[in-house]
Design a protein around this motif. Sequence first.
Motif, mmCIF file in Angstrom:
data_model
loop_
_atom_site.group_PDB
_atom_site.id
_atom_site.type_symbol
_atom_site.label_atom_id
_atom_site.label_comp_id
_atom_site.label_asym_id
_atom_site.label_seq_id
_atom_site.Cartn_x
_atom_site.Cartn_y
_atom_site.Cartn_z
ATOM 1 N N LEU A 39 -6.836 7.195 -4.963
ATOM 2 C CA LEU A 39 -6.716 5.949 -5.286
ATOM 3 C C LEU A 39 -6.392 5.270 -6.464
ATOM 4 O O LEU A 39 -5.604 4.218 -6.373
ATOM 5 C CB LEU A 39 -7.660 5.560 -4.633
ATOM 6 C CG LEU A 39 -8.198 4.712 -4.110
ATOM 7 C CD1 LEU A 39 -7.165 3.093 -3.037
ATOM 8 C CD2 LEU A 39 -9.729 3.750 -3.941
ATOM 9 N N THR B 204 1.043 -1.229 0.003
ATOM 10 C CA THR B 204 -0.167 0.077 0.352
ATOM 11 C C THR B 204 0.737 1.138 -0.058
ATOM 12 O O THR B 204 0.536 2.257 -1.053
ATOM 13 C CB THR B 204 -1.006 0.009 1.637
ATOM 14 O OG1 THR B 204 -1.548 -1.071 1.072
ATOM 15 C CG2 THR B 204 -1.879 1.160 1.233
ATOM 16 N N ASP C 78 1.710 4.048 -3.172
ATOM 17 C CA ASP C 78 1.119 5.018 -3.089
ATOM 18 C C ASP C 78 2.992 6.772 -3.792
ATOM 19 O O ASP C 78 3.406 6.920 -2.871
ATOM 20 C CB ASP C 78 1.359 5.718 -1.323
ATOM 21 C CG ASP C 78 0.643 6.809 -1.153
ATOM 22 O OD1 ASP C 78 -0.402 8.267 -1.921
ATOM 23 O OD2 ASP C 78 1.143 7.767 0.454
ATOM 24 N N SER D 250 -8.497 1.193 2.075
ATOM 25 C CA SER D 250 -7.254 0.108 0.313
ATOM 26 C C SER D 250 -7.760 -0.454 0.472
ATOM 27 O O SER D 250 -7.686 -0.684 -1.372
ATOM 28 C CB SER D 250 -6.994 0.915 0.309
ATOM 29 O OG SER D 250 -5.246 0.633 1.284
ATOM 30 N N PRO E 54 -7.700 6.435 0.445
ATOM 31 C CA PRO E 54 -6.740 6.106 -0.425
ATOM 32 C C PRO E 54 -5.042 5.795 0.493
ATOM 33 O O PRO E 54 -4.609 5.377 -0.364
ATOM 34 C CB PRO E 54 -6.504 7.722 -0.990
ATOM 35 C CG PRO E 54 -6.798 8.468 0.331
ATOM 36 C CD PRO E 54 -7.505 8.159 1.051
#
Length: 394
Positions: A176, A96, A100, A352, A347
């Motif tokens: 996202l 994750t 990002d 997420s 997000p």
Amino acid sequence: MSRRLDPTLPARLREMGLMDNSKCFNCGHCTAVCQLTEEGFAYPRQDIRMLQMGLGDALTERVEPWLCYYCGDCTKSCPRDANPAEQMMALRRYLTAAYDWTGLAWKFYTSKAWEIGVLLGLALIVVGLFVVPHLLHPGQIQWEPLDGGVAVSSFAAVSWVHLGDMVMLGLLSFLLLSNIFRMGRRILGAARVPIPITLYLSEAWHLVTHFATQRRFGKCNDKEAYWVVHLMLMSGYAIMFLLVIVFLSSLQTDVGLNWTTLPGYFATFALLYASAYFLRGRWQKSAEVNRYSTFSDWLFPALLFATSLTGILMHIFRYYLTWPAGTYVMYVIHMAIVVPMLMVEVPFSKWSHLAYRPFAIYFANIRSKALQAAQKTQPGSLGVPPAVSNALEV
């Protein structure tokens, strides 16, 4: 193909809750007992080995961490007590953060001060947006109950709230989806073959199906109840999302209860029950999935529970007690919880995962179909490993 090793990777993941992964000597027992392991998708064994070796870049091309639903069977039967299920959870947190581009996910997962600070900062902004205009123009608020009840539109105009919804939706979608785009580039780039646009369309049903049902969860041993609660959470969120974003003028009306009441009640109950269920499990730690909860694992269901509870209280104050002041105060508290929760959790954090998992399956099927097509046109020329070539036809 050469890979750059990062010997600091296990240490950095310990900031995200990873336990001592040196206990694992890669015996493969976890892979053997996993109900979701399929030919070509040998996990958690391979992912844990890559983590031990510091192959962080290669891990970003993997879909396997997202195929795990944390049933805990591998951890319960691990002969070395290496906790492979929690290692897979730590890998999902790492991925994750890796996808990002803002760097905020890493900050939120590794620093309570960062996450709490941003949540409180956004909450203060929301409170200010509601309170300041009414301090400047106090005569606009209706303080006494009318014959039809409390006129919320005198405190929060639907047009302005709807505009705020659209701005937040646009920002959340951009954050996202841009991160999911980066995820897709890594996973699909691992195929190293051209991918026709028709594959994105023909495999889209995987995305819709797994997002709506998470049906692979049903393959886990003794997890039917957990699966049902997840479905309640997803359906409640989807219904409330539609009511707030699409039908806000009907939901926030001053003419009393209407057609949005029943679906709104169901969505609120589903969110309240699901969040309470997860919080209770984390508190009791009776199931394997709840034994090693991190701060982020607690925060999301806690915020979701608070969102649902304040929504119920506002509804009671508005329709059953016809108490304007209580309704307005609870309205602001509700918005000061839900807006920061969405801006941080959707997000960058726990929520997420609900988007990354179906997209991982979607990208895996696109990649495998592209490789199969390339193998037919140039048989034997690609040297495709099974972990990349097999499709998840589930």
